[in-house]
Design an enzyme around this catalytic site. Structure first.
Site, mmCIF file in Angstrom:
data_model
loop_
_atom_site.group_PDB
_atom_site.id
_atom_site.type_symbol
_atom_site.label_atom_id
_atom_site.label_comp_id
_atom_site.label_asym_id
_atom_site.label_seq_id
_atom_site.Cartn_x
_atom_site.Cartn_y
_atom_site.Cartn_z
ATOM 1 N N PRO A 2 0.827 -1.210 0.000
ATOM 2 C CA PRO A 2 0.000 0.000 0.000
ATOM 3 C C PRO A 2 0.862 1.261 0.000
ATOM 4 O O PRO A 2 1.840 1.363 0.737
ATOM 5 C CB PRO A 2 -0.802 -0.125 1.298
ATOM 6 N N GLU A 3 0.488 2.206 -0.851
ATOM 7 C CA GLU A 3 1.197 3.474 -0.940
ATOM 8 C C GLU A 3 0.393 4.542 -0.209
ATOM 9 O O GLU A 3 -0.618 4.248 0.429
ATOM 10 C CB GLU A 3 1.453 3.815 -2.409
ATOM 11 N N LYS A 58 3.731 6.179 4.752
ATOM 12 C CA LYS A 58 2.905 4.975 4.624
ATOM 13 C C LYS A 58 2.581 4.357 5.987
ATOM 14 O O LYS A 58 2.211 3.180 6.070
ATOM 15 C CB LYS A 58 3.629 3.951 3.742
ATOM 16 N N ARG A 273 11.905 -3.236 -10.198
ATOM 17 C CA ARG A 273 10.508 -2.814 -10.298
ATOM 18 C C ARG A 273 10.157 -2.534 -11.750
ATOM 19 O O ARG A 273 10.970 -2.006 -12.507
ATOM 20 C CB ARG A 273 10.251 -1.552 -9.478
#
EC number: 3.2.2.23
Length: 283
Positions: A2-3, A58, A273
Protein backbone atom coordinates in the site's frame (compact mmCIF):
# COMPACT_ATOMS: atom_id res chain seq x y z
CA UNK A 1 2.60 -2.64 -0.89
CA UNK A 2 0.00 0.00 0.00
CA UNK A 3 1.20 3.47 -0.94
CA UNK A 4 0.22 6.85 0.48
CA UNK A 5 -3.33 6.98 -1.00
CA UNK A 6 -4.18 3.50 0.28
CA UNK A 7 -2.82 4.22 3.77
CA UNK A 8 -4.64 7.56 3.92
CA UNK A 9 -7.86 5.83 2.82
CA UNK A 10 -7.46 3.24 5.59
CA UNK A 11 -6.80 5.99 8.13
CA UNK A 12 -9.97 7.79 7.13
CA UNK A 13 -11.92 4.54 7.29
CA UNK A 14 -10.70 3.84 10.83
CA UNK A 15 -11.53 7.28 12.21
CA UNK A 16 -15.27 6.77 12.86
CA UNK A 17 -14.59 3.58 14.82
CA UNK A 18 -11.46 4.69 16.69
CA UNK A 19 -11.04 8.45 17.09
CA UNK A 20 -12.21 9.60 20.53
CA UNK A 21 -13.07 6.05 21.59
CA UNK A 22 -11.68 3.81 24.31
CA UNK A 23 -9.89 0.56 23.52
CA UNK A 24 -12.02 -1.69 25.72
CA UNK A 25 -9.85 -4.74 25.11
CA UNK A 26 -6.77 -5.51 23.03
CA UNK A 27 -5.71 -9.01 21.99
CA UNK A 28 -2.38 -9.97 20.43
CA UNK A 29 -2.42 -13.44 18.87
CA UNK A 30 1.27 -13.93 18.11
CA UNK A 31 4.62 -12.60 19.30
CA UNK A 32 5.68 -10.83 16.13
CA UNK A 33 5.05 -9.86 12.54
CA UNK A 34 7.97 -8.39 10.62
CA UNK A 35 9.49 -7.50 14.00
CA UNK A 36 8.52 -8.51 17.55
CA UNK A 37 5.61 -6.64 19.07
CA UNK A 38 6.53 -4.41 22.03
CA UNK A 39 6.35 -6.12 25.45
CA UNK A 40 2.86 -6.39 26.98
CA UNK A 41 1.32 -4.60 24.01
CA UNK A 42 -2.21 -5.86 24.65
CA UNK A 43 -2.06 -4.80 28.30
CA UNK A 44 -0.64 -1.38 27.41
CA UNK A 45 -3.35 -0.72 24.79
CA UNK A 46 -6.33 -1.85 26.86
CA UNK A 47 -8.05 1.09 28.52
CA UNK A 48 -6.38 3.72 26.35
CA UNK A 49 -8.46 6.31 24.50
CA UNK A 50 -7.56 7.06 20.90
CA UNK A 51 -7.14 10.83 20.74
CA UNK A 52 -6.57 11.04 17.00
CA UNK A 53 -5.43 9.08 13.96
CA UNK A 54 -2.80 10.56 11.70
CA UNK A 55 -0.60 9.43 8.85
CA UNK A 56 3.11 9.87 8.21
CA UNK A 57 4.15 8.58 4.79
CA UNK A 58 2.91 4.97 4.62
CA UNK A 59 2.44 4.68 8.40
CA UNK A 60 -0.66 5.24 10.55
CA UNK A 61 -0.25 6.59 14.08
CA UNK A 62 -2.98 6.35 16.70
CA UNK A 63 -2.19 8.87 19.45
CA UNK A 64 -3.32 7.49 22.82
CA UNK A 65 -4.43 9.16 26.04
CA UNK A 66 -1.48 7.76 27.99
CA UNK A 67 1.09 9.67 25.95
CA UNK A 68 2.04 6.88 23.57
CA UNK A 69 1.20 6.31 19.92
CA UNK A 70 0.43 3.02 18.21
CA UNK A 71 2.46 2.95 15.00
CA UNK A 72 0.99 0.76 12.26
CA UNK A 73 2.65 -0.35 9.02
CA UNK A 74 0.55 -2.47 6.68
CA UNK A 75 3.53 -4.07 4.94
CA UNK A 76 2.76 -6.06 1.79
CA UNK A 77 -0.63 -7.56 2.62
CA UNK A 78 -1.75 -6.05 5.93
CA UNK A 79 -5.33 -4.88 6.37
CA UNK A 80 -6.99 -2.91 9.14
CA UNK A 81 -10.55 -4.19 9.11
CA UNK A 82 -13.59 -2.72 10.86
CA UNK A 83 -16.37 -5.10 11.88
CA UNK A 84 -18.93 -5.57 14.63
CA UNK A 85 -20.65 -2.23 14.08
CA UNK A 86 -22.62 -0.77 11.19
CA UNK A 87 -20.63 2.43 10.80
CA UNK A 88 -21.62 3.44 7.30
CA UNK A 89 -23.53 2.66 4.17
CA UNK A 90 -20.65 0.78 2.58
CA UNK A 91 -19.72 -1.50 5.50
CA UNK A 92 -18.57 -4.89 4.20
CA UNK A 93 -17.61 -6.84 7.33
CA UNK A 94 -14.56 -9.11 7.55
CA UNK A 95 -13.58 -10.59 4.16
CA UNK A 96 -10.16 -11.98 5.14
CA UNK A 97 -9.27 -15.39 6.67
CA UNK A 98 -9.42 -15.12 10.46
CA UNK A 99 -6.31 -17.27 10.94
CA UNK A 100 -4.33 -14.19 9.88
CA UNK A 101 -5.95 -11.94 12.52
CA UNK A 102 -2.87 -10.99 14.55
CA UNK A 103 -4.09 -8.02 16.61
CA UNK A 104 -7.70 -7.29 17.60
CA UNK A 105 -8.94 -4.09 19.25
CA UNK A 106 -12.42 -4.15 20.77
CA UNK A 107 -13.52 -0.53 20.75
CA UNK A 108 -15.94 1.39 22.90
CA UNK A 109 -19.18 1.53 20.91
CA UNK A 110 -19.00 -2.04 19.64
CA UNK A 111 -16.58 -1.80 16.72
CA UNK A 112 -13.83 -4.36 16.31
CA UNK A 113 -10.56 -3.36 14.62
CA UNK A 114 -8.57 -6.29 13.27
CA UNK A 115 -5.03 -6.21 11.91
CA UNK A 116 -5.04 -9.05 9.39
CA UNK A 117 -1.77 -9.82 7.60
CA UNK A 118 -1.32 -13.03 5.62
CA UNK A 119 2.32 -12.45 4.67
CA UNK A 120 3.32 -10.95 8.02
CA UNK A 121 5.44 -8.14 6.59
CA UNK A 122 3.44 -5.57 8.54
CA UNK A 123 4.39 -4.12 11.90
CA UNK A 124 3.04 -2.48 15.04
CA UNK A 125 4.98 -0.60 17.66
CA UNK A 126 4.37 1.70 20.62
CA UNK A 127 6.31 4.95 20.80
CA UNK A 128 6.11 8.07 22.96
CA UNK A 129 3.88 10.49 21.04
CA UNK A 130 6.19 13.45 21.59
CA UNK A 131 9.12 11.42 20.22
CA UNK A 132 7.30 9.69 17.37
CA UNK A 133 9.20 11.55 14.64
CA UNK A 134 12.44 10.14 16.06
CA UNK A 135 11.28 6.53 15.61
CA UNK A 136 13.73 4.70 13.30
CA UNK A 137 11.01 4.13 10.69
CA UNK A 138 10.03 7.81 10.60
CA UNK A 139 13.25 9.70 11.30
CA UNK A 140 14.66 9.19 7.80
CA UNK A 141 11.56 10.34 5.91
CA UNK A 142 11.40 13.40 3.70
CA UNK A 143 8.48 15.84 3.60
CA UNK A 144 4.91 14.83 2.92
CA UNK A 145 4.03 15.33 -0.77
CA UNK A 146 0.72 16.94 0.20
CA UNK A 147 2.31 19.22 2.79
CA UNK A 148 3.53 22.80 2.52
CA UNK A 149 7.21 21.86 2.96
CA UNK A 150 7.13 19.99 -0.35
CA UNK A 151 7.24 22.65 -3.04
CA UNK A 152 8.91 23.27 -6.37
CA UNK A 153 11.96 24.99 -4.93
CA UNK A 154 12.57 22.11 -2.51
CA UNK A 155 12.25 19.38 -5.16
CA UNK A 156 14.38 21.24 -7.71
CA UNK A 157 17.14 21.60 -5.11
CA UNK A 158 17.00 17.91 -4.14
CA UNK A 159 17.14 16.73 -7.76
CA UNK A 160 19.92 19.07 -8.87
CA UNK A 161 23.06 17.18 -9.85
CA UNK A 162 21.63 13.73 -9.09
CA UNK A 163 22.87 10.98 -11.40
CA UNK A 164 20.10 8.56 -10.53
CA UNK A 165 17.01 8.04 -12.70
CA UNK A 166 14.15 10.40 -11.92
CA UNK A 167 11.94 7.46 -11.01
CA UNK A 168 14.45 6.23 -8.42
CA UNK A 169 14.75 9.75 -7.01
CA UNK A 170 10.99 10.07 -6.51
CA UNK A 171 10.88 6.64 -4.86
CA UNK A 172 13.61 7.71 -2.42
CA UNK A 173 11.69 8.21 0.83
CA UNK A 174 14.38 10.61 2.05
CA UNK A 175 13.44 13.03 -0.74
CA UNK A 176 9.67 12.72 -0.54
CA UNK A 177 7.71 10.40 1.75
CA UNK A 178 4.99 8.01 0.68
CA UNK A 179 5.39 7.70 -3.08
CA UNK A 180 5.51 4.20 -4.52
CA UNK A 181 5.88 2.51 -7.87
CA UNK A 182 2.31 2.90 -9.11
CA UNK A 183 1.95 6.60 -8.51
CA UNK A 184 5.45 7.55 -9.67
CA UNK A 185 4.73 5.82 -13.00
CA UNK A 186 1.50 7.78 -13.33
CA UNK A 187 3.14 11.09 -12.35
CA UNK A 188 6.00 10.71 -14.82
CA UNK A 189 3.55 9.95 -17.62
CA UNK A 190 1.59 13.12 -16.91
CA UNK A 191 4.84 15.08 -16.74
CA UNK A 192 6.10 13.65 -20.05
CA UNK A 193 9.32 12.47 -18.40
CA UNK A 194 10.96 9.12 -19.18
CA UNK A 195 11.50 7.04 -16.02
CA UNK A 196 15.14 6.40 -16.95
CA UNK A 197 16.06 10.03 -17.42
CA UNK A 198 18.66 11.25 -14.94
CA UNK A 199 17.13 13.37 -12.20
CA UNK A 200 19.88 15.97 -12.49
CA UNK A 201 19.11 16.51 -16.17
CA UNK A 202 15.69 18.02 -15.45
CA UNK A 203 15.37 21.74 -15.93
CA UNK A 204 14.21 23.76 -12.96
CA UNK A 205 10.82 24.16 -14.64
CA UNK A 206 10.51 20.41 -15.18
CA UNK A 207 11.45 19.66 -11.57
CA UNK A 208 9.08 22.26 -10.17
CA UNK A 209 6.32 21.04 -12.49
CA UNK A 210 6.40 17.61 -10.86
CA UNK A 211 5.04 18.93 -7.56
CA UNK A 212 1.49 19.83 -8.71
CA UNK A 213 1.30 16.60 -10.72
CA UNK A 214 2.32 14.52 -7.70
CA UNK A 215 -0.40 16.18 -5.66
CA UNK A 216 -2.94 15.79 -8.46
CA UNK A 217 -2.34 12.05 -8.83
CA UNK A 218 -2.34 11.41 -5.07
CA UNK A 219 -5.53 13.39 -4.45
CA UNK A 220 -7.30 11.63 -7.33
CA UNK A 221 -6.23 8.26 -5.91
CA UNK A 222 -7.38 9.17 -2.39
CA UNK A 223 -10.73 10.30 -3.78
CA UNK A 224 -11.04 6.91 -5.52
CA UNK A 225 -10.19 5.01 -2.33
CA UNK A 226 -6.74 3.95 -3.53
CA UNK A 227 -5.77 1.18 -5.94
CA UNK A 228 -6.72 -2.47 -5.31
CA UNK A 229 -4.31 -4.74 -7.16
CA UNK A 230 -3.72 -7.70 -4.84
CA UNK A 231 -4.41 -7.60 -1.10
CA UNK A 232 -5.43 -4.00 -0.50
CA UNK A 233 -8.91 -3.24 0.82
CA UNK A 234 -10.32 -0.18 2.54
CA UNK A 235 -11.09 -0.47 6.25
CA UNK A 236 -14.71 -1.41 5.49
CA UNK A 237 -13.64 -4.16 3.07
CA UNK A 238 -14.44 -2.13 -0.04
CA UNK A 239 -12.07 -2.18 -3.00
CA UNK A 240 -10.26 0.95 -4.18
CA UNK A 241 -11.04 2.14 -7.70
CA UNK A 242 -8.08 4.20 -8.92
CA UNK A 243 -6.69 1.20 -10.83
CA UNK A 244 -9.50 1.68 -13.35
CA UNK A 245 -8.04 5.07 -14.32
CA UNK A 246 -4.37 4.07 -14.69
CA UNK A 247 -2.90 5.73 -17.77
CA UNK A 248 0.27 3.62 -17.98
CA UNK A 249 0.68 1.38 -14.93
CA UNK A 250 -0.05 -2.25 -15.85
CA UNK A 251 -0.98 -1.30 -19.45
CA UNK A 252 2.00 -2.83 -21.28
CA UNK A 253 1.23 -3.32 -24.98
CA UNK A 254 -1.89 -1.14 -24.94
CA UNK A 255 -2.23 2.13 -26.88
CA UNK A 256 -1.13 5.35 -25.22
CA UNK A 257 -4.12 7.31 -23.94
CA UNK A 258 -2.72 10.69 -25.02
CA UNK A 259 -4.89 12.07 -27.85
CA UNK A 260 -3.02 11.95 -31.15
CA UNK A 261 -0.21 9.72 -29.83
CA UNK A 262 0.45 6.55 -31.82
CA UNK A 263 2.66 5.06 -29.12
CA UNK A 264 2.23 1.84 -27.18
CA UNK A 265 2.79 1.56 -23.44
CA UNK A 266 6.07 -0.18 -22.73
CA UNK A 267 7.62 -1.74 -19.65
CA UNK A 268 11.19 -1.62 -18.44
CA UNK A 269 12.67 -2.95 -15.20
CA UNK A 270 14.46 -0.54 -12.89
CA UNK A 271 15.97 -1.79 -9.63
CA UNK A 272 13.70 -4.84 -9.76
CA UNK A 273 10.51 -2.81 -10.30
CA UNK A 274 8.43 -2.53 -13.46
CA UNK A 275 8.27 0.95 -14.96
CA UNK A 276 5.42 1.57 -17.39
CA UNK A 277 5.76 4.45 -19.84
CA UNK A 278 5.01 5.70 -23.33
CA UNK A 279 8.29 5.91 -25.30
CA UNK A 280 6.83 8.61 -27.56
CA UNK A 281 5.25 10.87 -24.93
CA UNK A 282 7.91 10.61 -22.26
CA UNK A 283 11.36 12.00 -22.92
Amino acid sequence: MPELPEVETVRRGLEPAMAGRLIAEARVNRADLRWPFPPRMAERLTGQRVLRLRRRSKYILADLSGGQSLLIHLGMSGRMLVSGAQLGEFFHGHPAPSRHDHVVLEMEGGARITFNDARRFGAMDLVATEAAEAHPLLAVLGPEPLGNAFDGAYLAARLEGRRTPIKAALLDQRIVAGLGNIYVCEVLFRAGLAPGRLAGSLSRAEAEGLVPLIREVLLEAIEAGGSSLRDYRQADGELGYFQHTFRVYGREGLPCVTPGCSGTVGRIVQSGRSSFHCPLCQR
